[in-house]
Design an enzyme around this catalytic site. Structure first.
Site, PDB file in Angstrom:
ATOM      1  N   LYS A  53       0.846  -1.199   0.000  1.00  0.00           N
ATOM      2  CA  LYS A  53       0.000   0.000   0.000  1.00  0.00           C
ATOM      3  C   LYS A  53       0.876   1.242   0.000  1.00  0.00           C
ATOM      4  CE  LYS A  53      -3.836  -2.361   2.190  1.00  0.00           C
ATOM      5  NZ  LYS A  53      -4.485  -2.791   3.423  1.00  0.00           N
ATOM      6  N   GLN A  97      -5.058  -1.533   9.467  1.00  0.00           N
ATOM      7  CA  GLN A  97      -4.908  -2.859   8.875  1.00  0.00           C
ATOM      8  C   GLN A  97      -5.475  -3.913   9.832  1.00  0.00           C
ATOM      9  OE1 GLN A  97      -3.790  -3.416   5.787  1.00  0.00           O
ATOM     10  NE2 GLN A  97      -3.910  -5.641   5.926  1.00  0.00           N
ATOM     11  N   ASP A 120     -11.531   2.373   3.723  1.00  0.00           N
ATOM     12  CA  ASP A 120     -11.955   0.975   3.619  1.00  0.00           C
ATOM     13  C   ASP A 120     -13.408   0.867   3.173  1.00  0.00           C
ATOM     14  OD1 ASP A 120     -10.188  -1.192   4.130  1.00  0.00           O
ATOM     15  OD2 ASP A 120     -10.007  -0.562   6.222  1.00  0.00           O
TER      16      ASP A 120
HETATM   17  N1  GUN Z   1      -6.705  -6.831   6.029  1.00  0.00           N
HETATM   18  C1  GUN Z   1      -6.931  -7.635   4.961  1.00  0.00           C
HETATM   19  N2  GUN Z   1      -7.750  -6.997   4.077  1.00  0.00           N
HETATM   20  C2  GUN Z   1      -8.034  -5.785   4.609  1.00  0.00           C
HETATM   21  C3  GUN Z   1      -8.820  -4.682   4.175  1.00  0.00           C
HETATM   22  O1  GUN Z   1      -9.439  -4.680   3.111  1.00  0.00           O
HETATM   23  N3  GUN Z   1      -8.853  -3.610   5.006  1.00  0.00           N
HETATM   24  C4  GUN Z   1      -8.197  -3.582   6.188  1.00  0.00           C
HETATM   25  N4  GUN Z   1      -8.315  -2.488   6.933  1.00  0.00           N
HETATM   26  N5  GUN Z   1      -7.465  -4.590   6.624  1.00  0.00           N
HETATM   27  C5  GUN Z   1      -7.383  -5.687   5.833  1.00  0.00           C
END
Ligand code: GUN
Length: 284
Positions: A53, A97, A120
């Site tokens: 990311k 996360q 998200d």
């Molecule tokens: N962990 C795995 N996928 C995601 C996601 O789409 N958003 C977040 N915040 N954590 C994750």
């Protein structure tokens, strides 16, 4: 013969376009969009996701920060960081996360993020992602819709089957398809005659996490197939929820696994950050 929907190439084009947009936004509004990702603990898969990311956010020119907090962080400590970011006008998007360590209540954390910074897309579900509310849609569902649109086919009026009713993909993608005026069916583990239903679907979005449960004889000739599944098959190789070998010859369009939906999700996270930024600069 199905044509391949190339998520890698499509996401590369999106990154290019967003990089140019960020330059133009900085000239227009005097600052770049900001994304802050919080990671608590040392889950190895999460470390990889967060790193990706960060790399992609920087590539596009965002002000990107990662806050790393130790495994033993308390809920109050995490909520205090979120409160500080909520109040920071340079931060347009906040992503915590998941998973978080067990002493922290995930729902309390999700609820603490300011809705206008929720990249998200957890908040949007309640209001059905209608354009007027200003919340963004979750990244993977948004990626599915974008991939369908790149085929040039219309969604309106088509029968779209969503296989899976999860909170992260199934339910929100069904809502987005409704917003595009598709006729939507949601199938799940208790659905009877999945094959019969699938054979009437012009679009199938498979998001159940069961390797290859959609096979070629369940596919309507000419259908568009979007595979969200990432599974380890019996042969040890990565595979989707769709049996690519038997479905591809029947479909008109199909996403591969890997290389379909996967590369698109981080691109959509960044798109969501730009959209939150646009909401902020237009309604300060
Ligand atoms: N962990 C795995 N996928 C995601 C996601 O789409 N958003 C977040 N915040 N954590 C994750």
């Amino acid at each position: 013969m199905g044509r391949i929907i190339d998520g890698k190439a499509i996401s590369a084009a999106l990154y290019d376009q967003m990089r140019q947009e960020v330059e133009q936004l900085e000239r227009q509004y005097g600052r770049r969009p900001g994304l802050t990702v919080i990671i608590v603990g040392c889950d190895p898969a999460s470390q990889v996701y967060v790193r990706n990311k960060e790399i992609n956010a920087r590539k596009v020119g965002l002000v990107s920060e990662v806050i790393r907090m130790p495994e033993e962080t308390t809920q109050d400590e995490l909520l205090a960081v979120i409160a500080r970011l909520n109040a920071d006008p340079a931060v347009d998007g906040i992503l915590v996360q998941l998973p978080v360590p067990k002493q922290i209540d995930k729902n309390a954390v999700i609820a603490a993020v300011a809705p206008d910074k929720d990249v998200d897309g957890f908040f949007g579900m309640k209001s059905g992602f209608t354009p007027k509310h200003g919340y963004v849609a979750p990244c993977t569902p948004r990626a599915c819709i974008h991939l369908i649109k790149t085929t040039g086919e219309t969604i309106e009026g088509k029968h779209a089957l969503v296989v899976g009713r999860g909170e992260l993909v199934g339910k929100p993608v069904a809502t987005l398809l409704l917003n595009e005026n598709a006729t939507v069916t949601i199938a799940h583990s208790r659905t009877r005659n999945l094959g019969e239903i699938a054979r009437t679907a012009d679009i199938v979005i498979a998001a159940v996490g069961r390797p290859k449960i959609i096979t070629g004889e369940m596919v309507k000739p000419g259908a568009i197939l979007i595979d969200v599944g990432i599974n380890r098959g019996a042969d040890g190789k990565l595979c989707g929820d769709i049996d690519f070998a038997s479905a591809e010859p029947v479909a008109d369009w199909i996403t591969p696994v890997p290389g379909g939906v996967g590369p698109m999700t981080i691109a959509m996270l960044i798109r969501n950050t730009l959209d939150c930024y646009l909401n902020h600069v237009k309604k300060p």
